[in-house]
Design a protein around this motif. Structure first.
Motif, PDB file in Angstrom:
ATOM      1  N   TYR A 193      -3.710   8.181 -19.601  1.00  0.00           N
ATOM      2  CA  TYR A 193      -4.436   7.346 -18.420  1.00  0.00           C
ATOM      3  C   TYR A 193      -5.216   6.379 -19.275  1.00  0.00           C
ATOM      4  O   TYR A 193      -5.772   6.532 -20.259  1.00  0.00           O
ATOM      5  CB  TYR A 193      -5.109   8.298 -17.500  1.00  0.00           C
ATOM      6  CG  TYR A 193      -6.203   7.365 -16.497  1.00  0.00           C
ATOM      7  CD1 TYR A 193      -5.549   6.862 -15.695  1.00  0.00           C
ATOM      8  CD2 TYR A 193      -7.564   7.204 -16.778  1.00  0.00           C
ATOM      9  CE1 TYR A 193      -6.363   6.145 -14.759  1.00  0.00           C
ATOM     10  CE2 TYR A 193      -8.353   6.680 -16.083  1.00  0.00           C
ATOM     11  CZ  TYR A 193      -7.848   6.059 -15.033  1.00  0.00           C
ATOM     12  OH  TYR A 193      -8.754   5.218 -14.192  1.00  0.00           O
ATOM     13  N   ALA A 200      -0.623   1.076 -17.500  1.00  0.00           N
ATOM     14  CA  ALA A 200       0.446   1.732 -17.011  1.00  0.00           C
ATOM     15  C   ALA A 200       1.704   1.458 -17.856  1.00  0.00           C
ATOM     16  O   ALA A 200       2.588   2.305 -17.854  1.00  0.00           O
ATOM     17  CB  ALA A 200       0.197   1.877 -15.584  1.00  0.00           C
ATOM     18  N   ILE A 211      -0.707   8.239 -15.707  1.00  0.00           N
ATOM     19  CA  ILE A 211      -1.331   9.081 -14.710  1.00  0.00           C
ATOM     20  C   ILE A 211      -1.898   7.678 -13.760  1.00  0.00           C
ATOM     21  O   ILE A 211      -2.635   7.153 -14.416  1.00  0.00           O
ATOM     22  CB  ILE A 211      -2.443  10.110 -15.134  1.00  0.00           C
ATOM     23  CG1 ILE A 211      -1.766  10.965 -15.942  1.00  0.00           C
ATOM     24  CG2 ILE A 211      -3.465  10.118 -14.075  1.00  0.00           C
ATOM     25  CD1 ILE A 211      -2.786  11.799 -16.652  1.00  0.00           C
ATOM     26  N   GLU A 212      -1.743   7.810 -12.595  1.00  0.00           N
ATOM     27  CA  GLU A 212      -2.254   6.577 -11.683  1.00  0.00           C
ATOM     28  C   GLU A 212      -3.339   7.290 -10.637  1.00  0.00           C
ATOM     29  O   GLU A 212      -2.804   8.182  -9.948  1.00  0.00           O
ATOM     30  CB  GLU A 212      -1.280   6.055 -11.012  1.00  0.00           C
ATOM     31  CG  GLU A 212      -0.251   5.313 -11.983  1.00  0.00           C
ATOM     32  CD  GLU A 212       0.855   4.230 -11.343  1.00  0.00           C
ATOM     33  OE1 GLU A 212       0.622   4.132 -10.125  1.00  0.00           O
ATOM     34  OE2 GLU A 212       1.745   4.044 -11.895  1.00  0.00           O
ATOM     35  N   GLN A 236     -13.584   9.647 -11.510  1.00  0.00           N
ATOM     36  CA  GLN A 236     -12.475   9.537 -12.524  1.00  0.00           C
ATOM     37  C   GLN A 236     -12.236  11.162 -13.273  1.00  0.00           C
ATOM     38  O   GLN A 236     -11.295  11.524 -13.250  1.00  0.00           O
ATOM     39  CB  GLN A 236     -12.709   8.613 -13.485  1.00  0.00           C
ATOM     40  CG  GLN A 236     -11.609   8.488 -14.639  1.00  0.00           C
ATOM     41  CD  GLN A 236     -11.771   7.503 -15.596  1.00  0.00           C
ATOM     42  OE1 GLN A 236     -11.740   6.305 -15.244  1.00  0.00           O
ATOM     43  NE2 GLN A 236     -12.184   7.850 -16.824  1.00  0.00           N
ATOM     44  N   LEU A 240      -8.906  13.526 -12.820  1.00  0.00           N
ATOM     45  CA  LEU A 240      -8.441  13.772 -14.047  1.00  0.00           C
ATOM     46  C   LEU A 240      -8.319  15.341 -14.323  1.00  0.00           C
ATOM     47  O   LEU A 240      -7.495  15.802 -15.064  1.00  0.00           O
ATOM     48  CB  LEU A 240      -8.757  13.102 -15.269  1.00  0.00           C
ATOM     49  CG  LEU A 240      -8.692  11.365 -15.441  1.00  0.00           C
ATOM     50  CD1 LEU A 240      -9.287  11.017 -16.526  1.00  0.00           C
ATOM     51  CD2 LEU A 240      -7.032  11.354 -15.527  1.00  0.00           C
TER      52      LEU A 240
END
Length: 384
Positions: A193, A200, A211-212, A236, A240
């Motif tokens: 990420y 990406a 990882i979006e 975030q 995550l």
């Protein structure tokens, strides 16, 4: 013209600013290359190799040198030995070295900082931050392999199938992409990420899964990410957390030169990782991406071993020195111009965008504006 290559004196520094195979590039430009004895010893480069390449071994190499090259900033005692008008090229973290910058200014030394070389196409061959990040990214993956007590690749045997390790990489700059590539070569399943929009696709180009997250991207100047708000940072970290908890190895690489590394992972998230898990925090030297990481050592958080990076390129001094030396030679070539008679001379063109950006001090003046303000203040702000 005389170029001096010094023996590094700062603790833990094993690199050298010039390798024997590149001495000839500088002598061809018209320089005499003087090397302090033992300068390359910790990078496994013998004095005899420098002598065979055409350099002169001289314990007083910096005396009367026109140009002094090093990896770390020169110590104050060495700076005071330089003649007025000499030039230094090295990494120079100005925010941490204001006293040294003041000495360089007062002694009339021209200093160029390798980390200030701009990230533009013309300067790619001089971009030491990128070359050293390449080394760091590879080293991070190797450290993770060494600490993790299981296979990285899938293994199918008569005794059963061993599933591949799950690796998560946070940050997809030069170091992160190299960590991804190395982990993939070793057979791990890699997810990564980065907050930048283009990341990406770069992650996928390395064979990893991006990882979006449902968050805004944070593209900034010079290829770096913009600073994020605390609310976004907290969201975030929350999003995550499940990916990290399921990983066998976590590698974090998010850092911006001159700034404290962003906190990406809280200790509570590391405590959710499985027994035997490994965390490698490349940014531990600049504050750390992982809460609780300590630069230069391994600590345990929950069931995970957390390795904090300290001067990581120096852990691979041979390749790191060769890459850095090539950056140095390319910058010195830009510094060197022909005089009226066509003879080479050390004459930096400070109108050149690369040299203008990298120059910290010149002719008794601090030219790097943020450093000048930190040292001398801003007269405009002091007016009533």
């Amino acid at each position: 013209m005389r170029i001096a290559v010094v023996r590094e004196t700062r603790e833990g520094e094993t690199r050298v600013a010039l390798v024997p195979e590149l001495v000839g590039r500088l002598t061809t430009l018209g320089y005499d290359v003087l090397v302090e004895p033992g300068a390359g010893e910790r990078a496994l480069l013998a004095d005899a190799e420098y002598a065979d390449a055409g350099a002169v071994l001289d314990p007083d190499a910096v005396d009367d040198a026109d140009l002094v090259v090093s990896v770390q900033p020169l110590d104050p005692g060495t700076v005071r030995r330089l003649r007025r008008g000499a030039t230094t090229v090295s990494f120079l973290p100005v925010g941490q070295e204001l006293g040294l910058v003041a000495d360089l200014r007062d002694l009339g030394i021209t200093s160029l900082a390798m980390e200030l070389v701009p990230r533009i196409s013309r300067a790619q061959s001089m971009d030491a931050l990128s070359s050293q990040s390449l080394v760091s990214g590879y080293r991070c993956a190797v450290v993770a392999v060494g600490l993790l007590r299981r296979f990285f690749p899938l293994n199918m045997t008569a005794a059963g199938t061993v599933q591949p390790a799950e690796v998560v990489v946070l940050g997809a700059g030069v170091a992160g992409l190299q960590a991804i590539a190395t982990a993939k070569r070793l057979g791990a399943v890699v997810r990564a990420y980065d907050v930048r929009a283009a990341a990406a696709e770069e992650i996928r180009s390395m064979g990893a899964k991006a990882i979006e997250l449902d968050l805004e991207t944070l593209d900034g100047a010079g290829g770096y990410a913009r600073e994020m708000s605390e609310d976004r940072a907290a969201r975030q970290r929350e999003l995550l957390a499940p990916y990290i908890a399921n990983a066998d190895a976590l590698i974090t690489t998010a850092a911006v030169p001159g700034r404290t590394a962003p906190l990406l992972v809280e200790a509570a998230t590391i405590e959710q990782m499985r027994p035997g898990s490994v965390v490698v925090d490349l940014a531990a030297d600049s504050g750390g991406n992982v809460e609780g990481a300590v630069a230069g050592t391994i600590v345990r958080i929950g069931h995970a071993q957390v390795w904090g990076g300290r001067n990581v390129p120096s852990q691979m001094p041979g390749p790191a020195s060769r890459l850095y030396a090539q950056n140095i030679v390319n910058l010195v070539t830009l510094l060197t111009r022909a005089d009226a008679d066509g003879a080479p001379t050390l004459d930096p063109d400070l109108d050149d965008e690369i040299l203008a950006a990298a120059c910290v001090t010149h002719d008794g003046v601090v030219r790097h504006e943020p450093t000048r303000v930190a040292l001398e203040g801003n007269p405009a702000e002091e007016r009533p």
